[in-house]
Structures are given as structure tokens and as C-alpha cells.
Write a protein that holds these residues in place. Sequence first.
Motif, PDB file in Angstrom:
ATOM      1  N   LEU A  26       0.823  -1.210   0.000  1.00 46.86           N
ATOM      2  CA  LEU A  26       0.000   0.000   0.000  1.00 46.86           C
ATOM      3  C   LEU A  26       0.855   1.256   0.000  1.00 46.86           C
ATOM      4  CD1 LEU A  26      -2.809  -1.066   2.515  1.00 46.86           C
ATOM      5  CD2 LEU A  26      -2.966  -0.893   0.027  1.00 46.86           C
ATOM      6  N   ALA A  27       1.994   1.198   0.748  1.00 49.07           N
ATOM      7  CA  ALA A  27       2.892   2.364   0.758  1.00 49.07           C
ATOM      8  C   ALA A  27       3.495   2.601  -0.620  1.00 49.07           C
ATOM      9  CB  ALA A  27       3.999   2.159   1.803  1.00 49.07           C
ATOM     10  N   SER A  28       3.927   1.495  -1.272  1.00 46.17           N
ATOM     11  CA  SER A  28       4.502   1.654  -2.616  1.00 46.17           C
ATOM     12  C   SER A  28       3.445   2.146  -3.614  1.00 46.17           C
ATOM     13  CB  SER A  28       5.095   0.328  -3.081  1.00 46.17           C
ATOM     14  OG  SER A  28       4.085  -0.661  -3.187  1.00 46.17           O
ATOM     15  N   GLU A  29       2.238   1.616  -3.480  1.00 45.90           N
ATOM     16  CA  GLU A  29       1.160   2.076  -4.351  1.00 45.90           C
ATOM     17  C   GLU A  29       0.885   3.565  -4.128  1.00 45.90           C
ATOM     18  OE1 GLU A  29      -0.525   0.642  -6.721  1.00 45.90           O
ATOM     19  OE2 GLU A  29       0.366  -1.345  -6.591  1.00 45.90           O
ATOM     20  N   ALA A  30       0.893   3.957  -2.849  1.00 44.14           N
ATOM     21  CA  ALA A  30       0.665   5.368  -2.549  1.00 44.14           C
ATOM     22  C   ALA A  30       1.788   6.240  -3.100  1.00 44.14           C
ATOM     23  CB  ALA A  30       0.534   5.561  -1.043  1.00 44.14           C
ATOM     24  N   ASN A  31       3.056   5.758  -2.955  1.00 42.97           N
ATOM     25  CA  ASN A  31       4.196   6.510  -3.483  1.00 42.97           C
ATOM     26  C   ASN A  31       4.127   6.616  -5.002  1.00 42.97           C
ATOM     27  OD1 ASN A  31       6.626   7.874  -3.596  1.00 42.97           O
ATOM     28  ND2 ASN A  31       7.876   6.003  -3.410  1.00 42.97           N
ATOM     29  N   LYS A  32       3.746   5.485  -5.621  1.00 44.61           N
ATOM     30  CA  LYS A  32       3.609   5.485  -7.080  1.00 44.61           C
ATOM     31  C   LYS A  32       2.558   6.488  -7.531  1.00 44.61           C
ATOM     32  CE  LYS A  32       2.152   2.429 -10.843  1.00 44.61           C
ATOM     33  NZ  LYS A  32       1.688   1.068 -11.179  1.00 44.61           N
ATOM     34  N   LEU A  33       1.417   6.439  -6.864  1.00 45.70           N
ATOM     35  CA  LEU A  33       0.349   7.374  -7.225  1.00 45.70           C
ATOM     36  C   LEU A  33       0.768   8.824  -6.973  1.00 45.70           C
ATOM     37  CD1 LEU A  33      -2.772   5.473  -5.824  1.00 45.70           C
ATOM     38  CD2 LEU A  33      -2.089   5.719  -8.211  1.00 45.70           C
ATOM     39  N   GLU A  34       1.545   9.014  -5.887  1.00 42.02           N
ATOM     40  CA  GLU A  34       2.011  10.371  -5.589  1.00 42.02           C
ATOM     41  C   GLU A  34       2.938  10.877  -6.692  1.00 42.02           C
ATOM     42  OE1 GLU A  34       4.415  12.766  -2.040  1.00 42.02           O
ATOM     43  OE2 GLU A  34       4.117  10.592  -1.965  1.00 42.02           O
ATOM     44  N   GLN A  35       3.889  10.015  -7.116  1.00 42.38           N
ATOM     45  CA  GLN A  35       4.806  10.422  -8.179  1.00 42.38           C
ATOM     46  C   GLN A  35       4.051  10.661  -9.491  1.00 42.38           C
ATOM     47  OE1 GLN A  35       7.849   7.465  -8.429  1.00 42.38           O
ATOM     48  NE2 GLN A  35       8.735   7.945  -6.412  1.00 42.38           N
ATOM     49  N   ILE A  36       3.098   9.758  -9.781  1.00 42.56           N
ATOM     50  CA  ILE A  36       2.318   9.945 -11.017  1.00 42.56           C
ATOM     51  C   ILE A  36       1.548  11.254 -10.959  1.00 42.56           C
ATOM     52  CG2 ILE A  36       0.373   9.031 -12.339  1.00 42.56           C
ATOM     53  CD1 ILE A  36       1.359   6.226 -11.611  1.00 42.56           C
TER      54      ILE A  36
ATOM     55  N   GLN B 207       2.128  14.290 -13.378  1.00 39.78           N
ATOM     56  CA  GLN B 207       1.011  14.826 -14.158  1.00 39.78           C
ATOM     57  C   GLN B 207       0.779  16.295 -13.849  1.00 39.78           C
ATOM     58  OE1 GLN B 207      -2.292  12.278 -13.274  1.00 39.78           O
ATOM     59  NE2 GLN B 207      -1.610  10.650 -14.704  1.00 39.78           N
ATOM     60  N   GLY B 208       0.945  16.657 -12.590  1.00 34.96           N
ATOM     61  CA  GLY B 208       0.780  18.065 -12.226  1.00 34.96           C
ATOM     62  C   GLY B 208       1.826  18.955 -12.858  1.00 34.96           C
ATOM     63  N   GLU B 209       3.104  18.455 -12.808  1.00 39.75           N
ATOM     64  CA  GLU B 209       4.170  19.241 -13.420  1.00 39.75           C
ATOM     65  C   GLU B 209       3.972  19.349 -14.933  1.00 39.75           C
ATOM     66  OE1 GLU B 209       7.760  17.364 -12.287  1.00 39.75           O
ATOM     67  OE2 GLU B 209       7.694  18.053 -10.189  1.00 39.75           O
ATOM     68  N   ALA B 210       3.574  18.214 -15.550  1.00 41.04           N
ATOM     69  CA  ALA B 210       3.354  18.257 -17.002  1.00 41.04           C
ATOM     70  C   ALA B 210       2.226  19.217 -17.356  1.00 41.04           C
ATOM     71  CB  ALA B 210       3.042  16.851 -17.516  1.00 41.04           C
TER      72      ALA B 210
END
Length: 332
Positions: A233-243, A247-250
Motif C-alpha cells: 500500500l505504501a509503494s502504491e501510494a508513493n507510485k500514485l504520488e509520483q504519477i 502529471q501536475g508538473e506536465a
Amino acid sequence: MRSSVVRSAAPAVNSIAVRAFNKSSQPSLNFFQKEQLPANTIVRFVPQQTAWIVERMGKFHRILEPGLAILMPFIDKITYVQLLKEAAIEIPSQNAITSDNVSLELDGILYIKIVDAYKASYGVENFRFAISQLAQTTMRSEIGSLTLDLCLKERQLLNQNINKVINEAARDNWGVECLRYEIRDIHPPKNVLEAMHRQVSAERSKRAEILESEGQRQSKINVSEGEKQSIILASEANKLEQINRAQGEAESILLKSEATAEGIRRVAQAIKETPGGESAVSLQVAQEYIKQFGKLAKETNSMIIPSNLGDIGSVMASGLSIYKNLNNDKPN
């Protein structure tokens, strides 16, 4: 002579009295004797659930049903009285040996019912005694074919087998049906009983240890599964955070570029469409050139300056020439 006769008669009287006393002290009926039978009073009333067997001149004549009955005097005689109710016979305690050579002491109760009063009267001398003996021998035979564990575990099956064997012999031949047989108590020897208690205690200890180990195992599995799910769940959360951040930066870059392009487009359009727009742009470029050139002296100690710095007009002309060159280089 008379006295001797009296003396000889006295022992005879005493012996008669002793025999009379012994006879009166003995039970009136032994095991095989019939109960006291009803007398022939010509008119008799037979109770419910009772069958009276009547013999005429020593030969079976008929069975009296419940209710009024008329008998011939001196010729008819009531020889048997059979109760048609369900009766319980207590099977005395006896010893039996199992197939694994364990001696058991058992007793039971047999529930019977007369279904044929004629056979119960004439088929056997005493059907209660016969069934009791048959139940004992059958129980010994059945116990001998089973182990101790099966005897204790399969009591219902043992009861059914004994009941079946008794019915095969008693129902057709004696007119008596065995409704059910119940083993009341089973008493193993003391040493076997102690061994069984130790076995039960060891089995319970084994189950407790197994349950405890299973509990510890399940606890560790649950903890590891929890940690695994937590990491996932932590990795999924980190992945979603990076995505989401990417996406926000793009989207931010896209919006900035679109805004910049839109601003440039509007400035270019304004320059082309507004009279004197190019002159104003040239003036603004020249001003920015001079402003940036003035900042060079503030940001660094060493700088390269043009030789004609004193000629401001030439400096502005240089800035305007840069702007014109950029315009000339643009594709048509």
C-alpha cells in the motif's frame, strides 16, 4: 409301654414341625414356577392388555381376549396369563473379553413385548429366562468380535446387533419381540481405565500444543501479511504520488507554455496590427538592452564593454539591429 410310645412319637412330631417350618420359610414360587393363576369361576373378566390361555381337559383350547369370558366348570382351566405390555428385563452383570484381550464387565436392559401369547406359553418354559440367557451369550459374542475402542465408541451398533440376534431367535419361536437392547454400564479393568485416562490426558496435551503452535504460526502469518500489505500500500501510494506529481508538473508546463505562446501570439498580433508597433518594440528592446548592460557591473567584478560605450546612440542602434536581424531571420 405307653410312655415309650409317647417318647417315640415325639421325635416324629418334631420332625413334621421342622419340615413344615422349612416349607413355610421357603419362597412360595421358584424361578420356573408359574404365578398364581386365576381360578375358573365360570364367569371371568379379563383385564386390558392381558391374554389368558385356557386349556380344556389338558389341551389348548383358546385365548381369552380382554372383557367378559365364560368358562366351562371343571373342564376349562386357565393355565397361563400373559401380559401384552412392554416389559423391561434387567440383564445381570457379566464378563466379556474383547478381540484385543481386554476383560470388560457389562450389564444391560432388554425391552420386550409379547406378540404371540400361544408361542410365549408353549414355545419355551420361561421366555424371560431364555431371553436373558440369550442376551448374555449374544453380548459376549459381539464383544469378542470388537476391540475395546470400538466397544466404547460403537455402543449403538453393538445394541442393534444384539437386538437383531435376539429377535431372530425369539420372535418366530417364542412369540416375543425384542424392541431394543441397551448396554447400561461398561466397566474396564482398573489398569486399563488408568491407561485410558493417561491416553486422554496425553491426547489433550497434544491438542493443546498443536493449537498453540497453530496459533503462533497463524499470528506470524498474519503479521507478515500485514507488513506485506502495508509495504504494498505504501509503494502504491508513493507510485500514485509520483504519477500525480508528474502529471501536475506536465500540466503546469503545458499550461505555462500555452500561456506563453498565447502571450507571444497576442503581442505579435498587436505589433502587426497596431500602427507604430514595430517602433515601440524597437524602443523597448533598446531599453532592455541598456538595462541588462547596466546590471552587468553589479553582478560581476570583471566585464567586457564595447569600445563605443560613450556613444549611447550607437548602443541603442546595436539593440535595434539585433531586433531587426531576428525579424529578418524569421521564416516567411
